[in-house]
Design an enzyme around this catalytic site. Structure first.
Site, PDB file in Angstrom:
ATOM      1  N   LEU A  33       2.488 -15.681   7.899  1.00 20.93           N
ATOM      2  CA  LEU A  33       2.657 -14.721   8.991  1.00 20.93           C
ATOM      3  C   LEU A  33       4.009 -14.018   8.950  1.00 20.93           C
ATOM      4  CD1 LEU A  33       1.125 -16.688  12.026  1.00 20.93           C
ATOM      5  CD2 LEU A  33      -0.032 -15.251  10.326  1.00 20.93           C
ATOM      6  N   HIS A  34       3.994 -12.765   9.399  1.00 18.58           N
ATOM      7  CA  HIS A  34       5.216 -11.964   9.528  1.00 18.58           C
ATOM      8  C   HIS A  34       5.157 -11.250  10.874  1.00 18.58           C
ATOM      9  CE1 HIS A  34       2.491  -8.731   8.465  1.00 18.58           C
ATOM     10  NE2 HIS A  34       2.228  -9.304   7.295  1.00 18.58           N
ATOM     11  N   HIS A  37       1.829  -9.656  12.038  1.00 22.11           N
ATOM     12  CA  HIS A  37       0.899 -10.606  12.666  1.00 22.11           C
ATOM     13  C   HIS A  37       1.393 -10.968  14.070  1.00 22.11           C
ATOM     14  CE1 HIS A  37       0.356 -11.720   8.237  1.00 22.11           C
ATOM     15  NE2 HIS A  37      -0.866 -11.383   8.592  1.00 22.11           N
ATOM     16  N   GLY A 147      -4.826  -5.043  12.734  1.00 23.94           N
ATOM     17  CA  GLY A 147      -3.785  -4.056  12.467  1.00 23.94           C
ATOM     18  C   GLY A 147      -4.341  -2.794  11.829  1.00 23.94           C
ATOM     19  N   ASP A 150      -4.501  -2.142   7.869  1.00 21.53           N
ATOM     20  CA  ASP A 150      -5.767  -2.192   7.126  1.00 21.53           C
ATOM     21  C   ASP A 150      -6.755  -1.281   7.850  1.00 21.53           C
ATOM     22  OD1 ASP A 150      -5.336  -4.622   5.129  1.00 21.53           O
ATOM     23  OD2 ASP A 150      -4.439  -5.141   7.039  1.00 21.53           O
ATOM     24  N   VAL A 176       3.462  -2.475  11.663  1.00 25.48           N
ATOM     25  CA  VAL A 176       4.855  -2.920  11.820  1.00 25.48           C
ATOM     26  C   VAL A 176       5.531  -2.819  10.458  1.00 25.48           C
ATOM     27  CG1 VAL A 176       6.364  -4.842  12.445  1.00 25.48           C
ATOM     28  CG2 VAL A 176       4.250  -4.431  13.736  1.00 25.48           C
ATOM     29  N   SER A 185       3.807  -6.997   4.889  1.00 25.78           N
ATOM     30  CA  SER A 185       2.613  -7.539   4.259  1.00 25.78           C
ATOM     31  C   SER A 185       2.954  -8.901   3.671  1.00 25.78           C
ATOM     32  CB  SER A 185       2.158  -6.598   3.133  1.00 25.78           C
ATOM     33  OG  SER A 185       1.250  -7.271   2.280  1.00 25.78           O
TER      34      SER A 185
HETATM   35  P1  AMP Z   1      -3.957 -10.496   6.809  1.00 29.58           P
HETATM   36  O1  AMP Z   1      -3.323 -11.831   7.071  1.00 29.58           O
HETATM   37  O2  AMP Z   1      -3.234  -9.687   5.782  1.00 29.58           O
HETATM   38  O3  AMP Z   1      -5.436 -10.579   6.613  1.00 29.58           O
HETATM   39  O4  AMP Z   1      -3.759  -9.669   8.166  1.00 29.58           O
HETATM   40  C1  AMP Z   1      -4.253 -10.163   9.383  1.00 29.58           C
HETATM   41  C2  AMP Z   1      -4.169  -9.072  10.423  1.00 29.58           C
HETATM   42  O5  AMP Z   1      -2.817  -8.642  10.563  1.00 29.58           O
HETATM   43  C3  AMP Z   1      -4.980  -7.837  10.024  1.00 29.58           C
HETATM   44  O6  AMP Z   1      -5.644  -7.323  11.180  1.00 29.58           O
HETATM   45  C4  AMP Z   1      -3.924  -6.896   9.512  1.00 29.58           C
HETATM   46  O7  AMP Z   1      -4.274  -5.535   9.644  1.00 29.58           O
HETATM   47  C5  AMP Z   1      -2.771  -7.242  10.426  1.00 29.58           C
HETATM   48  N1  AMP Z   1      -1.509  -6.825   9.796  1.00 29.58           N
HETATM   49  C6  AMP Z   1      -1.091  -7.124   8.535  1.00 29.58           C
HETATM   50  N2  AMP Z   1       0.083  -6.508   8.286  1.00 29.58           N
HETATM   51  C7  AMP Z   1       0.407  -5.799   9.390  1.00 29.58           C
HETATM   52  C8  AMP Z   1       1.494  -4.943   9.751  1.00 29.58           C
HETATM   53  N3  AMP Z   1       2.475  -4.683   8.923  1.00 29.58           N
HETATM   54  N4  AMP Z   1       1.475  -4.390  10.981  1.00 29.58           N
HETATM   55  C9  AMP Z   1       0.459  -4.638  11.847  1.00 29.58           C
HETATM   56  N5  AMP Z   1      -0.584  -5.428  11.576  1.00 29.58           N
HETATM   57  C10 AMP Z   1      -0.612  -6.005  10.366  1.00 29.58           C
END
Ligand code: AMP
Length: 287
Positions: A33-34, A37, A147, A150, A176, A185
């Protein structure tokens, strides 16, 4: 904060909460997570009575040559962020639990999944739609947050929820970014310091197109040329796709407007990064 890895425990817990009249807000992730998330979690906390975070690196959305094995994982760090963001339940199913022997069901959203990431990652969005539908069935949310990082994924989830009459409200959240513009990411962890600098070409390309659009340019080819030139000036960068598309249908846009999406996927060395912007969106602090 509870950590649940059993699918039946999670589903029983969610159904019991619902019976008590509690509303579940849900944020599905692949972990590591960042702040992107965390922004979803913080917004989720404002909705509903119980906030559920899922962490699951979903094997069926990875192609055979993709980074499933080396995808970054850090459950301890994730739990610290989850706790600080007000998460009540972290759901961490296993791949064997989610896809037991004999599993053979898939959800396919058709046209929206064809271009962009769907073209370069065949089967990816079938994997995404299938896992999200299953996670909804297990976690029983009334609302789920995704987010716009995506963008295509969010469009596909919205379509699926509408088409299948799933009783879940979908909330899309802004991208973000790091202070210098790079979209956050989990995959940024793959970048060497030099690649991390090269990766700024994505947000720079977005900024350039936004500036040209604001100055009055409406021709898609001209805008894309400006972005392409900027990215290709970066030796480590290769373009996977760079496109202007209608934000609702994801069809190619020749003449752009406020509802046009600029979407790009660029490889920096071996790392594939995506970014996007809706041309009509108010400018963010960065890029
Ligand atoms: P992931 O863990 O990459 O599958 O992302 C999980 C959720 O976090 C998804 O809905 C992504 O679109 C969202 N997300 C990932 N990176 C970002 C970001 N930089 N800003 C906002 N939402 C994000």
């Amino acid at each position: 904060m509870k950590i649940i890895s059993s699918i039946s425990d999670m589903q029983q817990t969610a159904l019991a909460l619902k019976q008590e009249g509690k509303r579940i807000a849900f944020v599905p992730t692949m972990g590591f997570l960042h702040d992107g998330h965390a922004s979803l979690l913080r917004e989720g906390r404002r909705h509903g009575d119980v906030l559920v975070l899922s962490i699951f690196v979903n094997p069926i959305q990875f192609g055979p040559t993709e980074d499933l094995e080396r995808y970054p994982r850090n459950l301890e760090g994730d739990c610290a962020i989850a706790r600080a963001s007000g998460v009540d339940i972290v759901f961490t199913p296993t791949a064997a639990g989610m896809y037991p022997a004999g599993f053979q069901t898939s959800i396919r959203v058709r046209e929206l999944a064809l271009p962009l990431c769907g073209a370069s990652r065949p089967g990816h969005f079938d994997g995404v739609a299938t896992v999200v539908a299953k996670l909804f069935n297990i976690c029983q949310p009334y609302l789920a947050l995704f987010g716009t990082k995506d963008f295509q994924q969010l469009a596909i989830i919205r379509r699926m929820v509408t088409d299948l009459a799933q009783p879940v409200e979908i909330v899309g959240m802004p991208i973000v970014r790091e202070a210098d513009g790079l979209a956050m990411s989990s995959r940024n962890a793959y970048l060497s310091p030099a690649e991390r600098q090269s990766a700024l070409c994505l947000s720079r390309a977005i900024r350039t197109v936004r500036e040209r659009y604001t100055a009055g340019e409406r021709d898609a080819a001209t805008l894309l040329d400006a972005a392409r030139e900027l990215i290709l000036a970066e030796p480590a960068a290769t373009i996977d796709y760079l496109e202007l598309r209608d934000a609702a249908t994801l069809e190619t846009a020749e003449i752009v407007s406020d509802t046009t999406l600029l979407a790009l996927a660029v490889r920096i060395g071996a790392t594939r990064l995506i970014d996007n912007t809706l041309l009509g969106d108010k400018p963010q602090a960065a890029p």
